[in-house]
Design a protein around this motif. Sequence first.
Motif, PDB file in Angstrom:
ATOM      1  N   ARG A  51       0.821  -1.225   0.000  1.00 56.71           N
ATOM      2  CA  ARG A  51       0.000   0.000   0.000  1.00 56.71           C
ATOM      3  C   ARG A  51       0.845   1.260   0.000  1.00 56.71           C
ATOM      4  N   LEU A  52       2.055   1.177   0.511  1.00 58.46           N
ATOM      5  CA  LEU A  52       2.948   2.324   0.507  1.00 58.46           C
ATOM      6  C   LEU A  52       3.162   2.836  -0.919  1.00 58.46           C
ATOM      7  N   PHE A  53       3.262   1.914  -1.877  1.00 56.54           N
ATOM      8  CA  PHE A  53       3.495   2.289  -3.271  1.00 56.54           C
ATOM      9  C   PHE A  53       2.235   2.227  -4.126  1.00 56.54           C
TER      10      PHE A  53
ATOM     11  N   ASN B   1       6.369   5.040  -8.100  1.00 60.01           N
ATOM     12  CA  ASN B   1       5.494   4.224  -7.256  1.00 60.01           C
ATOM     13  C   ASN B   1       4.791   3.136  -8.067  1.00 60.01           C
ATOM     14  N   ARG B   2       4.364   3.492  -9.278  1.00 60.70           N
ATOM     15  CA  ARG B   2       3.707   2.504 -10.153  1.00 60.70           C
ATOM     16  C   ARG B   2       4.661   1.359 -10.457  1.00 60.70           C
ATOM     17  N   ASP B   3       5.886   1.689 -10.827  1.00 62.28           N
ATOM     18  CA  ASP B   3       6.861   0.654 -11.165  1.00 62.28           C
ATOM     19  C   ASP B   3       7.167  -0.241  -9.965  1.00 62.28           C
ATOM     20  N   ILE B   4       7.377   0.374  -8.797  1.00 66.16           N
ATOM     21  CA  ILE B   4       7.685  -0.411  -7.598  1.00 66.16           C
ATOM     22  C   ILE B   4       6.504  -1.289  -7.220  1.00 66.16           C
ATOM     23  N   ALA B   5       5.282  -0.720  -7.232  1.00 67.16           N
ATOM     24  CA  ALA B   5       4.088  -1.502  -6.876  1.00 67.16           C
ATOM     25  C   ALA B   5       3.913  -2.670  -7.835  1.00 67.16           C
TER      26      ALA B   5
ATOM     27  N   ILE C  49      -2.951   4.359  -6.844  1.00 66.16           N
ATOM     28  CA  ILE C  49      -4.154   5.172  -6.716  1.00 66.16           C
ATOM     29  C   ILE C  49      -3.719   6.564  -6.275  1.00 66.16           C
ATOM     30  N   ARG C  50      -4.181   7.574  -6.970  1.00 63.85           N
ATOM     31  CA  ARG C  50      -3.845   8.956  -6.611  1.00 63.85           C
ATOM     32  C   ARG C  50      -4.708   9.411  -5.437  1.00 63.85           C
ATOM     33  N   ASN C  51      -4.079  10.044  -4.470  1.00 69.05           N
ATOM     34  CA  ASN C  51      -4.775  10.607  -3.331  1.00 69.05           C
ATOM     35  C   ASN C  51      -4.936  12.107  -3.581  1.00 69.05           C
ATOM     36  N   LYS C  52      -6.165  12.560  -3.765  1.00 69.60           N
ATOM     37  CA  LYS C  52      -6.414  13.968  -4.095  1.00 69.60           C
ATOM     38  C   LYS C  52      -5.939  14.917  -3.003  1.00 69.60           C
TER      39      LYS C  52
END
Length: 193
Positions: free
Chosen positions: A68-70, A141-145, A126-129
């Motif tokens: 969830r961190l990434f 983050n996308r790549d790591i996740a 997921i982007r946090n507004k």
Amino acid sequence: MLQSFAMYLTDTLYRHCPLSPQKRPIFQYGFEIMTSTLCSAFSILLISVFLRDILSACLFLGIFFFLRLFAGGYHAPTYAQCFILTNSVYLVVYLVSRVFIAFQSTIPAIVLTLLSGLIIFTFSPIRNKKHPISEMVYRKNRDIARILVTLEVLVLTSLILLRCDFTYTSVPIVSLAAVAVMMIIPKLQERSE
């Protein structure tokens, strides 16, 4: 209380280090997140002691927190609600994993693992507004996740196919599913807006 403690830590940091005043809110927010996360992790470990299953807490924290961190996902509006939600998710993961252990069914385990992995891979991050990140951080983050979830799915699927004891695979499988659910919730909220 958590915000007061974070402010105290920030004040202490600024007394001992020459830092830019503009970065003060960033440090305070970082201390708030760190303290909230540590409280949740400690609470989950404490619950696992009462359940006499510390391994389940370690496996849950390893999958749920780091992924969830990434990958991101649903965030509760307050730290107290986040604490309650995280502990509740652990308890649900623990209970559902007991069902997997009882039935020892390979096909549902593989299906849940692959479906959860696909959801996480597709939606990460997921982007946090409320806490926007730069495009560069988003891509990182996308790549790591995606790397993490791919490795986790490969390892879990291999362990399931090798008939590894469900005691060790059930919590990671259900934790992966919990991360996927936490990613679906914001997507559903976006559609309803």
